[in-house]
Design an enzyme around this catalytic site. Sequence first.
Site, PDB file in Angstrom:
ATOM      1  N   CYS A 141       0.837  -1.198   0.000  1.00 49.76           N
ATOM      2  CA  CYS A 141       0.000   0.000   0.000  1.00 49.76           C
ATOM      3  C   CYS A 141       0.879   1.258   0.000  1.00 49.76           C
ATOM      4  O   CYS A 141       1.641   1.462  -0.936  1.00 49.76           O
ATOM      5  CB  CYS A 141      -1.003  -0.020   1.150  1.00 49.76           C
ATOM      6  N   HIS A 175      -3.796  -4.628  -0.444  1.00 54.11           N
ATOM      7  CA  HIS A 175      -3.394  -5.265   0.814  1.00 54.11           C
ATOM      8  C   HIS A 175      -3.513  -6.779   0.674  1.00 54.11           C
ATOM      9  O   HIS A 175      -4.619  -7.324   0.824  1.00 54.11           O
ATOM     10  CB  HIS A 175      -4.284  -4.796   1.966  1.00 54.11           C
ATOM     11  N   GLU A 230      -2.645  -8.966   2.781  1.00 52.12           N
ATOM     12  CA  GLU A 230      -3.024  -9.523   4.082  1.00 52.12           C
ATOM     13  C   GLU A 230      -4.524  -9.406   4.345  1.00 52.12           C
ATOM     14  O   GLU A 230      -5.040 -10.025   5.279  1.00 52.12           O
ATOM     15  CB  GLU A 230      -2.217  -8.863   5.201  1.00 52.12           C
TER      16      GLU A 230
END
Length: 209
Positions: free
Chosen positions: A81, A190, A192
Amino acid sequence: MRSVVVLDYGSGNVRSAVRALERAGASVTLTADRQAAQEADGLVVPGVGAFAACMAGLRAVRGHEVIGRRLAGGRPVLGICVGMQVLFERGVEHGVETAGCDEWPGTVERLQAPVVPHMGWNTVDVPEGSVLFDGVAGERFYFVHSYAARRWELVTNDRTRAPLVTWAEHGGDRFVAAVENGPLSATQFHPEKSGDAGAALLSNWVGTL
C-alpha cells in the site's frame, strides 16, 4: 523457515500483515531495529495513511537507508500500500510534494476517478511470467487508497531485465497495482486483507526468499 522483518515505523495496524506472513510460512518479527531489518531474509514495508507521514516515520527510523542497502545487496523487499508508494521518487498530496525513497522514478498522485477513495475488491492485469501472482492472476484483491502511481516511468535497456508491472483500474483511471523488479516487489493492494488470493501471493513471495 525464512525470517521476515515487518518494519515498524509507526504506520497503522500492521498486526494483520504479521499474522498473514506467519501463515505464509515465515518467521516474522515486527521491529524498527536496523540490524534485524538488514539481516532478515525478507523485509516488508507496510504503509497506511498519508505519503508524507509515512516518509517522516520511515526516515525517523532510517528505514529508507535499510531499504537502499538491502536492494544494493540483492536482498528482497516487499512494499504494501503506502509502503509501495514511498518507493517512488515523490508523492503529491493536496498540492504538497514529498520526496520518496526514489527506488523508482515517478510520482504518486490522486486517482482521477469519480469516486475516491478506491475501496474494495478489484481484478488486476498481470503480465506473463509473474512469480507473485502465480496461481492467482485471475483473482480479486482488496484495495483501500486515494493515491497511486498512474504511470510507470522506469526506462530499461537491453542489459536490464524489464520489471513486471501489474495494473488495475478504478473509475476509468489506470494505475500501478504491483511491481516485481528483481529483489524489490510491491503491491498497492493489501494482500493480508485479500483472503485466499492474498495469502497465496504472500506465500509466493516468501518462497522466493
